[in-house]
Design an enzyme around this catalytic site. Structure first.
Site, PDB file in Angstrom:
ATOM      1  N   HIS A   1      10.199  38.213 -14.155  1.00 34.26           N
ATOM      2  CA  HIS A   1      10.575  36.893 -13.674  1.00 34.26           C
ATOM      3  C   HIS A   1       9.302  36.074 -13.438  1.00 34.26           C
ATOM      4  O   HIS A   1       8.186  36.586 -13.541  1.00 34.26           O
ATOM      5  CB  HIS A   1      11.400  37.014 -12.386  1.00 34.26           C
TER       6      HIS A   1
ATOM      7  N   LYS B   1      27.932  40.661 -14.112  1.00 37.17           N
ATOM      8  CA  LYS B   1      27.944  40.620 -12.651  1.00 37.17           C
ATOM      9  C   LYS B   1      29.235  39.984 -12.119  1.00 37.17           C
ATOM     10  O   LYS B   1      29.761  40.404 -11.084  1.00 37.17           O
ATOM     11  CB  LYS B   1      26.711  39.861 -12.138  1.00 37.17           C
TER      12      LYS B   1
ATOM     13  N   SER C   1      23.698  38.316  -8.650  1.00 38.66           N
ATOM     14  CA  SER C   1      22.555  37.399  -8.567  1.00 38.66           C
ATOM     15  C   SER C   1      23.064  35.973  -8.666  1.00 38.66           C
ATOM     16  O   SER C   1      24.221  35.730  -9.036  1.00 38.66           O
ATOM     17  CB  SER C   1      21.559  37.697  -9.672  1.00 38.66           C
ATOM     18  N   SER C   2      22.179  35.022  -8.375  1.00 36.39           N
ATOM     19  CA  SER C   2      22.590  33.618  -8.341  1.00 36.39           C
ATOM     20  C   SER C   2      22.929  33.076  -9.730  1.00 36.39           C
ATOM     21  O   SER C   2      23.514  32.003  -9.837  1.00 36.39           O
ATOM     22  CB  SER C   2      21.504  32.761  -7.683  1.00 36.39           C
ATOM     23  N   CYS C   3      22.612  33.832 -10.802  1.00 40.75           N
ATOM     24  CA  CYS C   3      22.920  33.303 -12.138  1.00 40.75           C
ATOM     25  C   CYS C   3      24.398  33.434 -12.493  1.00 40.75           C
ATOM     26  O   CYS C   3      24.815  33.002 -13.563  1.00 40.75           O
ATOM     27  CB  CYS C   3      22.051  33.952 -13.201  1.00 40.75           C
TER      28      CYS C   3
ATOM     29  N   TYR D   1      24.044  38.716 -18.606  1.00 47.21           N
ATOM     30  CA  TYR D   1      23.903  39.337 -17.289  1.00 47.21           C
ATOM     31  C   TYR D   1      24.954  38.758 -16.325  1.00 47.21           C
ATOM     32  O   TYR D   1      25.605  39.483 -15.570  1.00 47.21           O
ATOM     33  CB  TYR D   1      22.487  39.051 -16.785  1.00 47.21           C
TER      34      TYR D   1
END
Ligand code: GDP
Length: 320
Positions: free
Chosen positions: A186, A147, A114-116, A143
């Site tokens: 979210h 990832k 994910s973009s985080c 998280y």
């Protein structure tokens, strides 16, 4: 002109890990009609955090390709409240699947992050090269670390064992099958439900967490699934690929857009006791565009169809 896939899916056996989740279900929908056999999650006892379970399952079903859409996911509050679950569960799930896939000779594997994963203060829009160039956002670092380890493990299997495994990093996703629980969701599904409840009860306003100024990028899950299947068929390289729309919106404006779609004409109250998270995370989708894929679903249209889906789910509307 359509691109001739380098890994055609016709005749392949594909397992989508996490196929009951929003993303996995969308990938399964997108794969229909491509001539591949989709392996259903039959075993209710399969716990992806347990290596023995994953090994037994994959040895039984023997896929040619795997999409890892299984993960412990959640919004800003859940990430902040359950650091062990977000770090440990994700490390276990991905390590078990990727390692076993290699041992039984799975040809292709697509890992999702994910973009985080990117530094909190990365230059915007964020290119793939920004990975590991700065400090992470604290609220979702658990998280993110898991990832990032997943991306590196995929790269390590490519380097050490020549495995044709790849990673994709989608932006914030929404759509049918999303989580509408206020404690773990979210922002987008939360706002849909808040606007719906406020309209239904005749409330004058709805509450939006934080300052309303953070900006986020939102992609409809069907668009994302289309991009993922495109990558599975066409992309083979060590670097992960961003999957985004190229546009972002301030949370306050998103609340306005959701209110418009839902038909709620009250105001917005900002709850400054809630965290803002990272100020902005807009992905650069240039790499994906160069490969030949662009998004199709406009944000307002996507919110409209997601709201229609929400209205058809009495069990979600009835959540406390
Ligand atoms: P993030 O992208 O990891 O920060 O996760 P979220 O989607 O949970 O939050 C995005 C932004 O929306 C943050 O700035 C939140 O504070 C804000 N936000 C506003 N209202 C809500 C809400 O009702 N729920 C959630 N989850 N976020 C909200």
């Amino acid at each position: 002109m359509p691109i001739e896939p380098t890994y055609p899916l016709a005749g392949k056996r594909i397992w989508v890990a996490g196929q009951r989740g929003m993303v996995g279900a969308a990938v399964v929908r997108r794969l229909a009609g491509l001539g591949c056999a989709i392996i259903p999650d039959r075993s209710p006892r399969l716990d992806l955090r347990r290596q023995a379970d994953v090994e037994a399952w994959l040895e039984e079903v023997r896929p040619d390709a795997i999409v890892i859409a299984a993960a412990r996911v959640g919004g800003i509050l859940a990430n902040d409240s359950y650091p062990v679950d977000f770090l440990e569960d994700n490390l276990l799930i991905q390590t078990n699947i990727i390692g076993t896939a290699h041992r039984i000779g799975v040809e292709r594997l697509l890992f999702l992050g994910s973009s985080c994963i990117y530094p909190r203060m990365a230059d915007q829009p964020i290119t793939e090269a920004a990975l590991l160039t700065g400090q992470l956002e604290e609220t979702n670092q658990w998280y993110a670390i898991a990832k990032i380890a997943g991306i590196k493990l995929v790269q390590a299997y490519r380097r050490q064992h020549g495995r044709d495994y790849i990673s994709a990093m989608p932006t914030n996703l929404y759509g049918p099958g999303d989580n509408f629980d206020f404690n773990s969701s979210h922002v987008l599904p939360a706002l849909i439900r808040k606007a719906h409840n406020a309209k239904a009860s005749g409330a004058e306003s709805m509450t939006v967490w934080g300052s309303g100024t953070p900006r986020r990028e939102f992609m409809h899950v069907d668009d994302c699934a289309d991009a993922l299947v495109f990558l599975l068929q066409n992309y083979s390289d060590a670097e992960h690929v961003n999957v985004g729309t190229g546009d972002d919106i301030a949370i306050r404006d998103l609340a306005g857009l959701v209110s418009k779609v839902v038909g709620f004409d009250g105001g917005i109250v900002l709850d400054s006791s809630r965290p803002d998270g990272t100020p902005r995370k807009l992905l650069s989708n240039e790499k994906l565009a160069r490969l030949g894929w662009t998004p199709k679903v406009a944000l307002e249209d996507g919110i409209r169809s997601t709201y229609r889906w929400f209205l058809e789910q009495p069990s979600i509307r009835a959540l406390a």
